[in-house]
Scaffold this active site. Structure first.
Site, short mmCIF file in Angstrom:
data_model
loop_
_atom_site.label_atom_id
_atom_site.label_comp_id
_atom_site.label_asym_id
_atom_site.label_seq_id
_atom_site.Cartn_x
_atom_site.Cartn_y
_atom_site.Cartn_z
N SER A 1 0.84 -1.19 0.00
CA SER A 1 0.00 0.00 0.00
C SER A 1 0.88 1.25 0.00
O SER A 1 1.64 1.47 -0.95
CB SER A 1 -0.96 -0.04 1.19
OG SER A 1 -2.01 0.88 1.04
N ASP B 1 -8.50 -5.89 -5.63
CA ASP B 1 -8.19 -4.91 -4.59
C ASP B 1 -9.28 -3.83 -4.57
O ASP B 1 -9.51 -3.15 -5.57
CB ASP B 1 -6.84 -4.26 -4.88
CG ASP B 1 -6.28 -3.48 -3.70
OD1 ASP B 1 -7.08 -2.82 -3.00
OD2 ASP B 1 -5.06 -3.51 -3.49
N HIS C 1 -6.99 -6.07 -0.74
CA HIS C 1 -5.89 -5.13 -0.54
C HIS C 1 -4.80 -5.73 0.34
O HIS C 1 -5.01 -5.95 1.54
CB HIS C 1 -6.42 -3.83 0.08
CG HIS C 1 -5.38 -2.76 0.17
ND1 HIS C 1 -4.63 -2.37 -0.91
CD2 HIS C 1 -4.96 -2.00 1.21
CE1 HIS C 1 -3.80 -1.41 -0.54
NE2 HIS C 1 -3.97 -1.18 0.74
#
Length: 417
Positions: A109, A331, A368
């Protein structure tokens, strides 16, 4: 001067230095369970571990509020990464009497963006880098969030309808890869169209088993590209994240649609525009006010500071660095097409030799940084170490789907494309 960091030095060291990245707007506590688990895992592997807060404390300056201080913004964007790596190596040398033989970085991320920043701006710092689900086009992502927010404000999608949406998408797309297994291998091959493939409510009516005309328009905007002056500015969202994960909740839950209040995407985007992009102190910027013709040019400065979109990795390649990037095709937080677009930009810039130092692994069904309905559990550091130290490039990585502690499926993950 305000960057706090921690370096953990194992009694039995294998001469490897390992630094991990941050999440969101960083500033995490060093005592968080996630940090503690990472520390224990690194010590067991004989790795020196380094982490930093990038220069601010999120409990005091939450979200992007710290960015009103230009120094803290630059530290968050890139500077803290390099200075932490340099300082950690100095401590290593002082403690052990010798520096690391190899240095590795891993993040997902925001940590994935940091990984690419290091490869692009500080190629001498690390021999091997793992970039997971990178928010590499941070400013573009926030513009995408603005478009999604405006569409949902005009016609919200009830959470209760996400299961119907997921069922229709997967019935259209699941078997396109040759196997009906609850996975969409590559959502770009899926010709799902909300206006054509969803059940429509009668005019003036709304019920759980259909979508109103305005709701269909909202979905088409989410799945469609953000265009500015007729050109694609940011890719539309691939289908697949609507499905429920192991916790029984849709991947869109909280990130895109929040039954109890504001979604994470809205919270992040508002903070970004208020304190990073437009920098008017304490501005009560509302995403409804974002102008898709006038506002994007105002993002030029922050794009240059924060985003990790530079396709020229020649310095990293020339010093022998290896980069392993991965992204979940499902995601719900960050657009996976962003990762594909970056890899293809590097390929266009650096040619077919790119695969000799940079490989991208797209993971079907992964949410994610993990989770979802795909084989989202896989070892990343070992393949990278073997690539760096033995020259064995990863031709495949075995991913596992783990449910309630049990492996229910495995499959190979192969380098893109």
């Amino acid at each position: 001067p305000e960057i706090r960091f921690e370096v953990d030095l194992p009694g039995s060291w294998n001469r490897r230095f390992y630094m991990t990245g941050n999440g969101g707007f960083a500033g995490e506590s060093f005592d968080s369970p996630q940090r503690a688990n990472a520390r224990v895992a690194a010590m067991r592997r004989g790795l020196v571990l380094a982490v930093s807060d990038t220069g601010h404390d999120a409990s005091i300056e939450p979200l992007a509020t710290f960015a009103q201080n230009r120094q803290k913004l630059l530290d968050y964007a890139f500077r803290s990464l390099h200075t932490t790596a340099v300082t950690a190596k100095q401590l290593i040398t002082a403690y052990y009497g010798v520096g690391p033989s190899r240095s590795y970085f891993e993040g997902c991320s925001t940590g994935g963006r940091q990984a690419l920043i290091l490869a692009q701006r500080f190629p001498e710092d690390f021999d091997g880098i793992i970039s997971g689900a990178p928010v590499l086009n941070f400013s573009g992502t926030m513009v995408g969030y603005a478009g999604m927010t405006q569409a949902l404000a005009a016609a919200p999608i009830p959470y209760a309808k996400l299961s119907l949406l997921a069922d229709r998408i997967y019935s259209c797309c699941d078997e396109l890869d040759g196997l009906k297994d609850g996975l969409i291998d590559d959502p770009r091959r899926c010709d799902f169209r909300a206006a054509r493939d969803l059940p429509k409510c009668a005019e003036g009516a709304d019920s759980p088993d259909c979508f109103t005309a305005p709701q269909i328009v909202t979905l088409e905007k989410i799945y469609g590209d953000v265009t500015i002056s007729g050109k694609r500015f940011f890719p539309g969202w691939p289908v697949g994240a609507e499905i429920a994960g192991a916790n029984g909740r849709s991947g869109w839950d909280n990130w895109i649609i929040n039954e109890k209040g504001q979604s994470i995407s809205v919270t992040f985007a508002e903070s970004f525009f208020r304190y990073m992009a437009f920098s008017e102190k304490n501005q009560k910027f509302d995403l409804a006010r974002f102008d898709f013709e006038k506002d994007p040019p105002r993002l030029e400065w922050i794009h240059g500071v924060l985003d990790a979109t530079d396709p020229d990795l020649s310095r990293f390649r020339d010093r022998g660095g290896k980069l392993l990037m991965y992204f979940g095709w499902a995601d719900p937080a960050l657009n996976p097409q962003m990762g594909v677009d970056y890899y293809e930009s590097v390929l266009a810039r650096m040619g077919t030799a790119t695969t000799g130092f940079f490989r991208l692994f797209m993971v079907p069904g992964m949410f994610h940084c993990g989770g979802g309905v795909g084989c989202a559990s896989f070892e990343k550091l070992t393949p990278l170490v073997q690539w760096v130290e033995q020259g064995a490039a990863p031709e495949r990585i075995v991913g596992s789907r783990i449910v309630n502690g049990k492996t229910v499926r495995t499959r190979p993950l192969c380098p893109y494309p």
